[in-house]
Scaffold this motif. Structure first.
Motif, PDB file in Angstrom:
ATOM      1  N   VAL A 199       0.854  -1.188   0.000  1.00 15.33           N
ATOM      2  CA  VAL A 199       0.000   0.000   0.000  1.00 15.33           C
ATOM      3  C   VAL A 199       0.892   1.241   0.000  1.00 15.33           C
ATOM      4  N   VAL A 200       0.549   2.195  -0.850  1.00 15.91           N
ATOM      5  CA  VAL A 200       1.204   3.503  -0.854  1.00 15.91           C
ATOM      6  C   VAL A 200       0.173   4.518  -0.380  1.00 15.91           C
ATOM      7  N   ASN A 201       0.459   5.187   0.725  1.00 12.55           N
ATOM      8  CA  ASN A 201      -0.457   6.171   1.296  1.00 12.55           C
ATOM      9  C   ASN A 201       0.203   7.549   1.221  1.00 12.55           C
ATOM     10  N   VAL A 202      -0.339   8.403   0.356  1.00 14.31           N
ATOM     11  CA  VAL A 202       0.174   9.761   0.201  1.00 14.31           C
ATOM     12  C   VAL A 202      -0.572  10.666   1.170  1.00 14.31           C
ATOM     13  N   ILE A 203       0.142  11.272   2.088  1.00 18.22           N
ATOM     14  CA  ILE A 203      -0.460  12.093   3.130  1.00 18.22           C
ATOM     15  C   ILE A 203      -0.124  13.556   2.846  1.00 18.22           C
ATOM     16  N   THR A 204      -1.143  14.372   2.768  1.00 13.93           N
ATOM     17  CA  THR A 204      -0.958  15.760   2.342  1.00 13.93           C
ATOM     18  C   THR A 204      -0.765  16.699   3.529  1.00 13.93           C
ATOM     19  N   ARG A 205      -0.357  17.911   3.199  1.00 12.09           N
ATOM     20  CA  ARG A 205      -0.099  18.929   4.222  1.00 12.09           C
ATOM     21  C   ARG A 205      -1.422  19.474   4.765  1.00 12.09           C
ATOM     22  N   LYS A 206      -1.455  19.701   6.071  1.00 11.73           N
ATOM     23  CA  LYS A 206      -2.631  20.253   6.734  1.00 11.73           C
ATOM     24  C   LYS A 206      -2.188  21.336   7.719  1.00 11.73           C
ATOM     25  N   ARG A 207      -3.069  22.283   7.936  1.00 11.13           N
ATOM     26  CA  ARG A 207      -2.802  23.388   8.864  1.00 11.13           C
ATOM     27  C   ARG A 207      -1.457  24.063   8.571  1.00 11.13           C
ATOM     28  N   PHE A 208      -1.193  24.221   7.297  1.00 10.90           N
ATOM     29  CA  PHE A 208      -0.015  24.965   6.878  1.00 10.90           C
ATOM     30  C   PHE A 208      -0.298  26.449   7.061  1.00 10.90           C
ATOM     31  N   ASP A 209       0.623  27.166   7.652  1.00  6.75           N
ATOM     32  CA  ASP A 209       0.411  28.583   7.945  1.00  6.75           C
ATOM     33  C   ASP A 209       1.502  29.390   7.248  1.00  6.75           C
ATOM     34  N   GLY A 210       1.101  30.193   6.283  1.00  8.00           N
ATOM     35  CA  GLY A 210       2.062  30.987   5.537  1.00  8.00           C
ATOM     36  C   GLY A 210       1.918  30.769   4.047  1.00  8.00           C
ATOM     37  N   ALA A 211       3.000  31.017   3.327  1.00  8.85           N
ATOM     38  CA  ALA A 211       2.987  30.842   1.874  1.00  8.85           C
ATOM     39  C   ALA A 211       4.352  30.346   1.430  1.00  8.85           C
ATOM     40  N   GLU A 212       4.348  29.615   0.334  1.00  9.20           N
ATOM     41  CA  GLU A 212       5.574  29.020  -0.181  1.00  9.20           C
ATOM     42  C   GLU A 212       5.463  28.908  -1.692  1.00  9.20           C
ATOM     43  N   ALA A 213       6.463  29.388  -2.405  1.00  8.27           N
ATOM     44  CA  ALA A 213       6.511  29.291  -3.867  1.00  8.27           C
ATOM     45  C   ALA A 213       7.796  28.572  -4.259  1.00  8.27           C
ATOM     46  N   GLU A 214       7.703  27.765  -5.303  1.00 12.01           N
ATOM     47  CA  GLU A 214       8.880  27.014  -5.738  1.00 12.01           C
ATOM     48  C   GLU A 214       8.884  26.886  -7.251  1.00 12.01           C
ATOM     49  N   ALA A 215      10.082  26.937  -7.821  1.00 15.55           N
ATOM     50  CA  ALA A 215      10.272  26.738  -9.254  1.00 15.55           C
ATOM     51  C   ALA A 215      11.439  25.787  -9.454  1.00 15.55           C
ATOM     52  N   ARG A 216      11.299  24.876 -10.427  1.00 17.78           N
ATOM     53  CA  ARG A 216      12.368  23.944 -10.769  1.00 17.78           C
ATOM     54  C   ARG A 216      12.446  23.855 -12.273  1.00 17.78           C
ATOM     55  N   ILE A 217      13.643  24.045 -12.833  1.00  9.97           N
ATOM     56  CA  ILE A 217      13.852  23.990 -14.276  1.00  9.97           C
ATOM     57  C   ILE A 217      15.062  23.098 -14.540  1.00  9.97           C
ATOM     58  N   GLY A 218      14.917  22.203 -15.502  1.00  9.06           N
ATOM     59  CA  GLY A 218      16.031  21.314 -15.828  1.00  9.06           C
ATOM     60  C   GLY A 218      15.954  20.818 -17.255  1.00  9.06           C
TER      61      GLY A 218
END
Length: 947
Positions: free
Chosen positions: A168-187
């Motif tokens: 079983v693969v269980n993907v658990i997501t983020r909860k009660r995140f407070d703030g902001a986050e931006a990300e960029a990836r180029i390759g």
């Protein structure tokens, strides 16, 4: 090992996870009011419904935290999981350019090489939607929304129901995140292609009673042409055999004269600069003029994704809470394969003797022509709409805490596939029919007395080579518009489920509390996949297919007990048993019950012994039961052909089928095969089976976890596993049917085989059946060591290995005796996979290094190819083998935490640009290379800004 404890030590389990769990919230609130706080260790882990402090130690579970995900530099969940040493060969890899159907374009994970449909995928503990054939697309989940991934490497049908056979693969997501986050990836690859772009933004707000988290992500990966890779550009046999495997159905066009017998036919092609209507301007085609189909292929498909994931949770009261997830994902995948290898004899569409382009006027001409001017393309779009929500809470009964939850899941996948490049056979027949030169000097269909308008028909000259101008050229846009329509396939699958769970403590024994979990689930699966209406008629050069449509529902009940037997005794610091059972009642095939037993024994504080025994099952999918008829050009070995290994040419069964003495199997273009397996020149038919029953399995694990107190930060685990599968739903292969019919003499197996007068097979049906069985076992070794922090920095070492001691499938030899076919060592079935990762951090700087090791591979030998063990025998039959050495790929990333709350990283996957060996069997690929290996050095930069 105690995964929770290790994760907390290295910072991979953010506190926000604990805060999202019901008992924790309740405990925190009670603490504020002065009442007795609920402890913070009652968590639910993948593989068990009972919440308890040590549940995560009872089964072999790997946890990949958010920090580790960022250090890997991967763009999808499937790419991350494919690096697991327990992961098998990729299902429908991006190098499988010729794959077709509803599931193509998705990303799937196959644990233990038991098949992607036998690994259950969960998102926050609830099922991910699947295709009609049971594939669960991991590309739907944006990596920016993930908190951690838990991988249970053990059967868990007693807890989760169907499909949880391998794990079983269980993907658990983020909860009660407070703030902001931006990300960029180029390759991009060092070859300058395969550009990757990923942009994400996550914002959240959390308060005392709830929070909202939103993640938006965009990914785009450009395709890679096979002409830009060393192993593919020269043809299907790789760089050492340029020209091998090139198609005799050439883009130059050719016709046969004479045409009978077929295998001795002489094929003529136009001289350079010659007149296509002049018979004297043709010469016999040579292998040097064959077509390299790889010139119009993608060695890696392109993909684009747009995802939005949101979570909202709210504490309605001190004991009742609400949680909901919403996901939207749009995935678009592009495929490109070479123009169709058109053979007029296959479709009954010769170049008419009355065509103005016929080099032998008055006589119909059988021709072959690769439709090079119009490569075949498919654009696959998948839209996912998902809602999972519910209420949970807790209460006390007889002084014992009980947790409950009720929830609903609605998941809809809508797929649209638009294809181009397959010819309309009606239009082709018209274009190859009678034609004349009109008063304006233009070739026109029909005759001068009875012309056909140019808006209805355009004459085609299939003998005019690609790149040569002239009337009837396939490069004419007007002719292409008439001959090559766009085909649109559509599909939709829906998963609807309603669940209710209750877990708590029944009573207390001297060794601890007896935990109980019970629950109910009602689930409905429905789906359809509708090929283009015109394609369904079979009047195109594409693979014929019909509609798949069906539905079923089920009701399930489960119960799980956790029983502590001994505690704090000599040689028994802990002894706990866990038992679970699940009853499933399906509307289509009936009911099934599956159980599981596990134990945990800790003889001393530092050593843990654990084990499980589990039953599993996989219910037939909608496509298995209600799938339409499909077709394909299969690769196989005809035992009635003299060129094949173990030929039985001339025996009674072959003679009865009309196979000539000395017959050589014919392949594409009806050319005698020189390498095996050899692809049929005719479409074979396959289909579903409404009488299928569920697959069944038994799995066993026994493991040791050692965490020595005198070496703080060190955890060592060793687990043995074994799986046995019965009644596996497999496609009744062409080779199996031919063996049963002609080698074993089973006349009933010959009924669906049709042969032409020259002996070659023109048609056969092979459907699904519960014919498969297999057994695999091996060992998983894990070593994690977080060294003490030194003045010059800190090191963390993570070494994971999987050793496969056996992977056996049952079969029969030519005498009909049962045999065991061992597959360990075949591409994808590696004897040993091992990853060693080293993370070094000093202040704001981090260096992450990963080495990925794959042991050597073997493949069957074919004529005119190197063979390391030509005289090898297995089960009394010749079994020549080619072996190649091991391979190691190296990844590295450098990152810096900038003072302005940002992280800047630069890295490379396969930093030394290692090349795997040529594999003529084209495993998990349509090229002479294993589809699970890196195809170059991928260099990338990433920037993350937190606000």
């Amino acid at each position: 090992m105690n995964h929770l404890r290790s994760a907390v030590r290295v910072g991979l389990l953010p506190a926000s996870i604990a805060l999202a769990l019901t008992p924790v919230i309740a405990g925190a609130q009670e603490a504020e009011t002065g009442s007795e706080a609920t402890t913070l260790d009652r968590i639910e882990v993948t593989g068990s419904r009972i919440r308890g402090a040590d549940m995560e130690t009872q089964q072999p579970i790997i946890t990949i935290g958010r920090e580790e995900i960022e250090l890997q530099g991967k763009t999808s969940v499937a790419d991350i999981l494919q690096n697991l040493t327990s992961a098998g060969s990729p299902a429908i890899s991006r190098a499988s350019a010729l794959s077709s159907g509803e599931a193509v374009g998705g990303y799937y994970i196959d644990l233990r090489n038991l098949g992607a449909q036998r690994t259950l995928i969960l998102v926050n503990g609830k099922r991910l939607g699947a295709t009609t054939s049971g594939y669960q697309d991991l590309s739907q989940i944006p990596t920016s929304a993930i908190d951690r991934i838990e991988i249970l490497k053990d059967g868990a049908s007693a807890i989760y129901g169907s499909d949880a056979i391998a794990g079983v693969v269980n993907v658990i997501t983020r909860k009660r995140f407070d703030g902001a986050e931006a990300e960029a990836r180029i390759g991009q690859y060092s070859e300058g292609d395969g550009e990757v772009q990923q942009y994400s933004f996550t914002i959240g707000s959390a308060g005392d009673r709830g929070g909202v988290t939103l993640s938006v992500q965009y990914d785009k990966e450009e395709p890679v042409l096979s002409t830009d890779r060393w192993f593919a550009k020269d043809g299907s046999a790789g760089p050492d055999y340029p020209g091998a495997g090139w198609s005799p159905i050439t883009h130059r066009g050719s016709f046969c004269d004479p045409c009978v017998p077929t295998q001795d036919a002489v094929w003529w092609t136009l001289n350079d600069g010659g007149d296509p209507t002049n018979r004297a301007d043709y010469h016999p085609i040579t292998p040097a003029e064959y077509t390299n189909a790889n010139q119009q292929m993608l060695v890696q498909t392109g993909i684009e994704r747009k995802s939005v994931f949101a979570n909202a949770n709210y504490d309605i009261s001190d004991k009742i809470f609400f949680n909901a997830d919403v996901l939207y994902n749009h995935r678009s995948t592009d495929q490109l394969i070479a123009g169709y290898p058109y053979g007029s004899d296959r479709f009954g569409t010769p170049l008419s003797g009355d065509s103005v382009f016929n080099p032998t006027p008055g006589t119909d001409v059988q021709f072959r022509r690769r439709l090079w001017e119009v490569p075949r393309t498919t654009k696959s779009d998948l839209e996912t709409y998902r809602f999972a929500g519910g209420f949970n809470g807790y209460f006390e009964l007889a002084g014992k805490p009980w947790d409950w939850d009720v929830g609903a899941l609605l998941n809809t996948n809508r797929v649209t596939k638009v294809g181009h490049g397959d010819a309309n056979l009606f239009a082709a027949a018209d274009a190859l029919g009678p034609s004349f030169i009109n008063a304006d000097g233009i070739a026109q269909c029909g005759s001068a007395a009875n012309p056909i308008g140019l808006d209805v028909c355009r004459p085609w000259n299939p003998l005019l080579p690609y790149g040569v101008d002239g009337q009837g050229s396939l490069a004419d846009p007007a002719l292409q518009a008439l001959m090559f329509p766009y085909y649109t396939d559509t599909g939709e699958t829906k998963t609807t489920s309603y669940t209710a769970n209750l877990t708590g403590s029944l009573f207390e024994l001297p060794a601890g509390e007896v935990g109980l979990a019970v629950g109910y689930e009602h689930r409905k699966e429905s789906g359809r996949f509708v090929p283009d209406a015109f394609r369904q008629t079979g009047n195109s050069t594409g693979l014929a297919a019909s509609t798949t449509e069906g539905e079923y529902d089920l009701d399930e009940f489960y119960a799980e007990l956790n029983i502590p037997v001994l505690a704090d005794m000599a040689l028994a610091k802990e002894l706990t048993f866990n038992v679970a059972s699940r009853y499933s009642d399906y509307s289509n095939f009936g009911d099934t019950t599956n159980s599981k037993f596990g134990f945990t024994w800790r003889p001393v504080d530092d050593l843990l012994v654990r084990g499980t025994w589990a039953e599993g099952f996989r219910a037939p999918t909608i496509d298995d039961l209600y799938g339409g008829i499909g077709s394909s050009f299969e690769d196989y070995i005809d035992p009635c052909g003299v060129g094949a290994r173990n030929s039985v040419n001339g025996n009674a069964a072959c003679n009865a089928a009309g196979v000539p003495i000395g017959y050589v199997q014919l392949g594409q273009g009806l050319v005698p095969c020189t390498q095996y397996p050899c692809q049929t020149p005719d479409q074979f038919i396959t289909g579903s089976n409404a009488n299928l029953v569920p697959e069944t399995s038994e799995s066993q694990t026994v493991g040791l976890v050692w965490s020595p107190r005198w070496v703080e930060g060190l955890d060592i685990s060793l687990d043995w596993y074994k799986y046995e599968l019965e009644n596996m739903i497999i496609e009744d292969s062409v080779d199996r049917i031919l063996r049963d019919c002609y080698v074993l003499g089973n006349a009933s197996r010959c009924e669906g085989i049709e042969r032409a007068a020259d002996g070659h097979i023109t048609n056969m049906f092979f459907g699904l059946a519960n014919l498969g069985s297999m057994e695999t076992e091996g060992y998983d070794l894990g070593v994690k060591y977080r060294l003490p922090e030194f003045s010059f920095g800190q090191f963390v070492i993570d070494w994971q290995s999987t050793y496969v001691s056996r992977y056996d499938e049952e079969g029969q030899n030519r005498n009909g005796d049962s045999i065991t076919v061992g597959r360990v060592g075949e591409p994808g079935f590696f004897r040993l996979r091992s990853n060693i990762g080293v993370d070094y951090s000093f202040g704001d700087f981090t260096v992450s290094y990963l080495a990925r090791y794959y042991s050597g591979m073997k493949e069957g030998c074919i004529p005119n190819r190197p063979c390391t063990d030509p005289d090898r025998y297995a089960n009394g039959e010749p079994d020549a083998v080619r072996r190649v050495g091991s391979n190691t790929f190296h990844d590295v990333q450098f990152s810096w935490k900038a003072p302005w709350n940002a992280t800047i990283g630069i890295g490379a996957s396969n930093v030394f640009d290692h090349r795997g060996p040529v594999m003529f069997s084209q495993p998990s690929s349509n090229f002479a290379y294993y589809g699970g290996f890196d195809i170059g050095r991928m260099m990338y930069v990433r920037y993350q800004q937190r606000f």
